[in-house]
Design an enzyme around this catalytic site. Structure first.
Site, PDB file in Angstrom:
ATOM      1  N   SER A 108      46.149  40.441  41.904  1.00 37.65           N
ATOM      2  CA  SER A 108      47.571  40.197  41.641  1.00 37.65           C
ATOM      3  C   SER A 108      48.124  39.093  42.539  1.00 37.65           C
ATOM      4  O   SER A 108      49.184  38.545  42.269  1.00 37.65           O
ATOM      5  CB  SER A 108      48.379  41.484  41.823  1.00 37.65           C
ATOM      6  OG  SER A 108      48.152  42.000  43.111  1.00 37.65           O
ATOM      7  N   CYS A 155      38.914  52.910  49.528  1.00 38.57           N
ATOM      8  CA  CYS A 155      38.896  52.666  50.976  1.00 38.57           C
ATOM      9  C   CYS A 155      40.006  53.463  51.660  1.00 38.57           C
ATOM     10  O   CYS A 155      40.347  53.209  52.806  1.00 38.57           O
ATOM     11  CB  CYS A 155      39.027  51.175  51.284  1.00 38.57           C
ATOM     12  SG  CYS A 155      40.550  50.452  50.681  1.00 38.57           S
TER      13      CYS A 155
HETATM   14  N1  SAH Z   1      37.068  43.398  46.780  1.00 40.74           N
HETATM   15  C1  SAH Z   1      37.660  42.583  47.818  1.00 40.74           C
HETATM   16  C2  SAH Z   1      38.679  43.310  48.634  1.00 40.74           C
HETATM   17  C3  SAH Z   1      39.798  43.927  47.846  1.00 40.74           C
HETATM   18  S1  SAH Z   1      41.238  44.217  48.759  1.00 40.74           S
HETATM   19  C4  SAH Z   1      36.562  41.975  48.673  1.00 40.74           C
HETATM   20  O1  SAH Z   1      35.383  42.303  48.511  1.00 40.74           O
HETATM   21  O2  SAH Z   1      36.873  41.142  49.518  1.00 40.74           O
HETATM   22  C5  SAH Z   1      42.356  44.678  47.535  1.00 40.74           C
HETATM   23  C6  SAH Z   1      42.951  43.537  46.740  1.00 40.74           C
HETATM   24  O3  SAH Z   1      43.696  44.105  45.667  1.00 40.74           O
HETATM   25  C7  SAH Z   1      43.919  42.633  47.486  1.00 40.74           C
HETATM   26  O4  SAH Z   1      43.449  41.319  47.448  1.00 40.74           O
HETATM   27  C8  SAH Z   1      45.244  42.746  46.721  1.00 40.74           C
HETATM   28  O5  SAH Z   1      45.907  41.497  46.575  1.00 40.74           O
HETATM   29  C9  SAH Z   1      44.788  43.241  45.380  1.00 40.74           C
HETATM   30  N2  SAH Z   1      45.765  44.032  44.626  1.00 40.74           N
HETATM   31  C10 SAH Z   1      46.630  44.937  45.083  1.00 40.74           C
HETATM   32  N3  SAH Z   1      47.293  45.511  44.062  1.00 40.74           N
HETATM   33  C11 SAH Z   1      46.840  44.957  42.914  1.00 40.74           C
HETATM   34  C12 SAH Z   1      47.127  45.131  41.536  1.00 40.74           C
HETATM   35  N4  SAH Z   1      48.026  46.024  41.121  1.00 40.74           N
HETATM   36  N5  SAH Z   1      46.448  44.402  40.633  1.00 40.74           N
HETATM   37  C13 SAH Z   1      45.524  43.495  41.042  1.00 40.74           C
HETATM   38  N6  SAH Z   1      45.214  43.294  42.330  1.00 40.74           N
HETATM   39  C14 SAH Z   1      45.855  43.998  43.267  1.00 40.74           C
END
Ligand code: SAH
Length: 411
Positions: free
Chosen positions: A251, A355
């Protein structure tokens, strides 16, 4: 040294080496008014020595540094950091040409409650989660230089968002030692820009390294959806694993920029990858006719639903930051996973993670079980995943276990 005397019977958990003392356990203090970040000695009600730790206002009042009477000085920090480095050498993440990203200090897991240090090539990013560690940051930086030696070129301090905001603390982000513009580091031979200035956590999610490697193993010939991609770690591994296409969704527009940059760094000009700045639920509710995908600016999803992905990764942010948010969090995991079960192709593989520390392994598995049943898919558990060895769990502090994942085969 200022002293805290516990209520009768409240020393029990310290006998089991649990490193936290809750505020309710404290009977009274001696030796002057406590200030946040103070190093205090903790005594039982009968005056027996128990521990030394950092005090701060809050439910966790003391984070224990040692159960022995000893000075807390640079030599102490140096010993603890050297022990942490030894563990990383044992694991095999230090001194490798293809990998210079690892977590050196994982708080309680390394007997350094309230401290996180991630290594990105020549730069260490240090993060304080307690006022005590913040107060000690310069001593810690000196100790870190001594332990890491020549390989360490810079220490960036990044605690603006991890400490309770207090004007007088002076918790501004910035370099404590050296300076570095080289933001590229390597994980298992893949290159990543690390945004320690503005990025989430210390700039990168170091904890998914092993799980990303498993995605690479399964990626060959698959159509991959990496949901909540952040800097695109899973996507880059899927590309190297030979995926037919990889779609990354987050997002945050900033995250999508980072994915694109990391993709360019490893697979310049490769058209198998596309990134979308979209809400996860919105993205998964849309119809997915792949051939008409044009790019993330256009809204390309029209027409009948096609279940085109056969490898989906769900790595959302912590849905439950506290215990009282648990029920809603579990519902969130169920809803999200149900969407993935509905859209994944037969023979597909789902990597699904939580997490949230407040959600335990069994609760998470139950949420995913419910989702599978709702979507009426036949599902097998292939792997049960967790945080990697450089995020160790202190056996006396089970709260340190937070990352869990399932790899599922969906018939
Ligand atoms: N998989 C990643 C870490 C994910 S952290 C890695 O390996 O580095 C979680 C992520 O979810 C963040 O970047 C945040 O911007 C995103 N996020 C949070 N809410 C969201 C939503 N409703 N839809 C899409 N992305 C979202």
């Amino acid at each position: 040294m200022k002293t805290i005397i516990l209520r009768k019977g409240k020393e029990e958990s310290l006998g089991r080496f649990h490193p936290w003392i809750f505020s309710g356990a404290i009977h009274h203090t001696e030796g002057g008014t406590l200030e946040e970040g103070d190093i205090v000695e903790v005594l039982a009600s009968d005056g027996r020595f128990l521990a030394i730790g950092h005090w701060q206002i809050g439910s966790i009042a003391v984070r224990v540094l040692t159960f022995k009477r000893q000075p807390i000085n640079q030599a102490f920090w140096q010993k603890r950091l050297a022990a942490a480095l030894d563990v990383r050498k044992t694991i095999g993440v230090v001194g490798r040409a293809d990998n210079d990203i690892f977590r050196l200090v994982h708080g309680e897991g390394d007997n350094l409650p309230g401290l996180v240090i991630d290594i990105y090539g020549g730069t260490a990013v240090m993060q304080a989660h307690s006022v005590g560690m913040h107060v000690c940051r310069h001593e810690l930086a000196e100790a870190l230089k001594a332990v890491m030696g020549e390989s360490l070129k810079a220490i960036y301090y990044k605690s603006e968002t991890t400490l309770p905001f207090k004007a007088q603390l002076g918790q501004e982000n910035g370099f404590l030692f050296g300076e570095s513009n080289d933001d590229v580091a390597r994980e298992n031979g893949l290159k990543f820009h690390i945004d320690w200035l503005k990025g989430q956590k210390t700039g990168f999610f170091v904890d998914q390294r092993d799980n990303r490697a498993l995605v690479e193993h399964y990626a060959k010939g698959r159509k991959v959806l990496n949901m909540f991609c952040y800097t695109g770690g899973f996507s880059v591994y899927a590309m190297r694993g030979g995926a037919e296409l990889v779609h990354s969704v987050d997002s945050s527009a900033k995250a999508v920029e980072l994915v694109d940059a990391n993709m360019e760094l490893n697979f310049p000009g490769d058209t198998r990858h596309k990134a979308f700045a979209e809400d996860a639920f919105k993205f998964m509710e849309k119809d997915l006719p792949l051939p008409s995908l044009k790019g993330r600016e256009s809204s390309p999803f029209k027409g009948e639903l096609e279940r085109v992905y056969d490898l989906i990764i769900l790595d959302p942010p912590a849905f439950a930051k506290h215990k009282d948010a648990l029920r809603n969090a579990l519902r969130g995991y169920t809803k999200l996973n149900c969407k993935a079960f509905e859209m994944i192709q037969p023979g597909g593989i789902l990597f699904t993670f939580s997490c949230s520390q407040a959600v335990n392994k069994d609760q998470f598995r139950m949420a995913v079980f419910t989702a599978a049943a709702m979507a009426k898919r036949k599902v097998r558990i292939l792997h049960q995943l967790h945080q990697p060895a450089d995020h160790p769990i202190n056996i006396y502090h089970p709260e340190g276990e937070y990352l869990k994942g399932l790899v599922l085969y969906v018939e």
